[in-house]
Design a protein around this motif. Structure first.
Motif, short mmCIF file in Angstrom:
data_model
loop_
_atom_site.label_atom_id
_atom_site.label_comp_id
_atom_site.label_asym_id
_atom_site.label_seq_id
_atom_site.Cartn_x
_atom_site.Cartn_y
_atom_site.Cartn_z
N ARG A 46 -51.36 94.44 105.58
CA ARG A 46 -51.64 93.04 105.87
C ARG A 46 -50.73 92.05 105.26
N GLU A 47 -50.08 92.44 104.09
CA GLU A 47 -49.11 91.75 103.45
C GLU A 47 -47.70 91.94 104.28
N ARG A 48 -47.48 93.01 104.76
CA ARG A 48 -46.41 93.20 105.38
C ARG A 48 -46.17 92.31 106.65
N LYS A 49 -47.68 92.06 107.43
CA LYS A 49 -47.61 91.29 108.53
C LYS A 49 -47.84 89.85 108.27
N ASN A 50 -48.73 89.40 107.29
CA ASN A 50 -49.08 87.94 107.09
C ASN A 50 -48.63 87.55 105.56
N GLY A 51 -48.04 88.13 104.94
CA GLY A 51 -47.55 88.04 103.44
C GLY A 51 -48.94 87.65 102.71
N ASP A 52 -48.88 86.54 101.84
CA ASP A 52 -50.10 86.36 101.45
C ASP A 52 -50.91 84.99 101.60
N LEU A 53 -50.51 84.77 102.87
CA LEU A 53 -51.33 83.67 103.83
C LEU A 53 -52.80 83.89 104.16
N GLY A 54 -53.73 83.11 103.81
CA GLY A 54 -55.01 83.17 104.30
C GLY A 54 -55.33 81.97 105.08
N PHE A 55 -55.50 82.41 106.37
CA PHE A 55 -55.82 81.43 107.41
C PHE A 55 -57.32 81.02 107.62
N TYR A 56 -57.41 79.71 108.13
CA TYR A 56 -58.57 79.16 108.57
C TYR A 56 -58.35 78.25 109.44
N ASN A 57 -59.58 77.82 110.04
CA ASN A 57 -59.69 76.69 111.18
C ASN A 57 -60.81 75.61 111.05
N VAL A 58 -60.57 74.58 111.68
CA VAL A 58 -61.58 73.60 111.69
C VAL A 58 -62.06 73.30 113.26
#
Ligand code: MET
Length: 382
Positions: A46-58
């Protein structure tokens, strides 16, 4: 136990080396109870692919109708045409829902629903058009592969033609629903009437060829076993190798209430987190794994951000399908709440649009920037 430690050690070496896990590795992960090691491995990917990002949307949901010709065992949402709870949303209701969404700054409308035998493909295209008339910027993620296959059947055209007409109406991408469990041993029992596994995969293959992105789901925690779940993931991984069109995998925790499988207990916290982590490990070619909070609960979804998931879905609003099956989660999460949960989990909250472009907001307006790439993603893609 010693066996388990040895197997996980080999798997760790493969994960660290960026090697693909085999079907048997998947089964070994399923058999292990070492949730911390499985989680740590998933977190590494997960961190290799997306670092420490946590996505969400509206976003918001529209379920245009609950009338459905299919009678899937796990479904508490469907209705027969003559039942009191049966409904169809027409122009005024869809427009009103789109207007509310637009005013709230939603960037996406997610549409799935029943397969109503009396409505025509034109109706399903119109639903998209009505939304686009209200707000041409809003991304419409609509109709599962099961629905697309059904529209093709009732219209007597190919699924490619259906997709082209939907795109013409303003379709932006396909949601991942209707996948359930691909393995025929399970699929035939729980939803034998609807699109087959091959048809489901083929609709996504065609959609990707036409330039659409899509998601994929897996409904787990009912009569499925380890072999069925790993088989499901491997089939998706193979199609993704071929097309590269999938964005996000969403493991969906089964909710038994009001369904034909009401006697089956809900999946446990252990199963939720393990399934999330194994998904991240097996689906090495999927950019994103989503912890869909509506089904997991906000608490498990938050913890899942350290067990492979990098996305927590959106504000949602107006969710019917899982709430009718007993989901105890609220109807809506606020942006502040979602951001706080992500931050508390040690991640950086990023609002994304459906295609994972970063959203910038100024006053009441929003705009989408470039596709988000973590440094490691940029290297991998270069
Ligand atoms: N009825 C549709 C299907 O079976 C939508 C399901 S909702 C996730 O694909």
């Amino acid at each position: 136990m010693a066996d388990d430690v040895a197997r996980l050690k080999v798997i760790r070496e493969k994960v660290e080396a960026g090697e693909r896990l085999s079907f048997d590795d998947g089964l070994a992960l399923e058999a292990s109870r070492d949730i911390l090691e499985i989680g740590a491995l998933a977190n590494l990917v997960r961190e290799r692919k997306n670092g420490d990002l946590g996505f969400y949307n509206v976003n918001t949901h529209i379920n245009p109708t609950n009338v459905c010709v299919y009678t899937c065992d796990f479904c508490a949402f469907r209705a027969d045409l003559d039942e009191p709870k049966a409904y169809v949303m027409y122009r005024d209701q869809v427009v009103e829902r789109a207007r509310q969404a637009s005013e709230r700054g939603a960037t996406e409308i997610h549409i799935v629903g029943g397969l109503h035998h009396k409505l025509k493909l034109d109706y399903y295209c119109d639903v998209i058009r009505w939304i686009k008339e209200v707000d041409p910027e809003i991304h419409v993620k609509a109709y599962t592969a099961v629905e697309v296959e059904f529209f093709a059947k009732i219209t007597r055209v190919s699924t490619e033609e259906v997709l082209k007409r939907l795109i013409d109406a303003g379709l932006g991408s396909l949601p991942g629903g209707g996948a359930e469990i691909f393995h025929p041993e399970v699929r035939e029992k729980i939803c034998g009437a609807k699109a087959t596994t091959e048809q489901w995969l083929d609709v996504h293959r065609t959609a990707h060829r036409l330039g659409l992105h899509s998601n994929a789901t897996m409904l787990y925690g009912h009569i499925d076993g380890p072999v069925h779940r790993i088989d499901h993931m491997v089939r998706l991984r193979e199609l993704q190798d071929e097309t590269g069109g999938f964005q996000t995998f969403i493991p969906l925790a089964f909710h038994p209430d009001n369904s034909e499988m009401a006697d089956i207990p809900r999946p446990s916290g252990m199963m939720d987190l393990k399934t999330m982590a194994i998904s991240r490990l097996m689906l090495d070619n999927f950019p994103h794994i989503k912890a869909y909070w509506v089904m997991l609960g906000l608490k498990t979804a938050q913890v899942a951000l350290s067990f492979g998931a990098d996305d927590i879905d959106g504000t949602v609003v107006h969710e019917k399908i899982y709430h009718e099956a007993g989901a105890e989660t609220p109807q809506e999460a606020t942006v502040a709440e979602i951001r706080r949960l992500i931050e508390e989990a040690g991640r950086v909250p990023i609002e994304r649009d459906t295609l994972y472009r970063e959203i910038r907001r100024e006053g009441g307006r929003w705009s989408a920037g470039a596709k988000i790439q973590t440094p490691s993603l940029a290297i991998l893609n270069s």
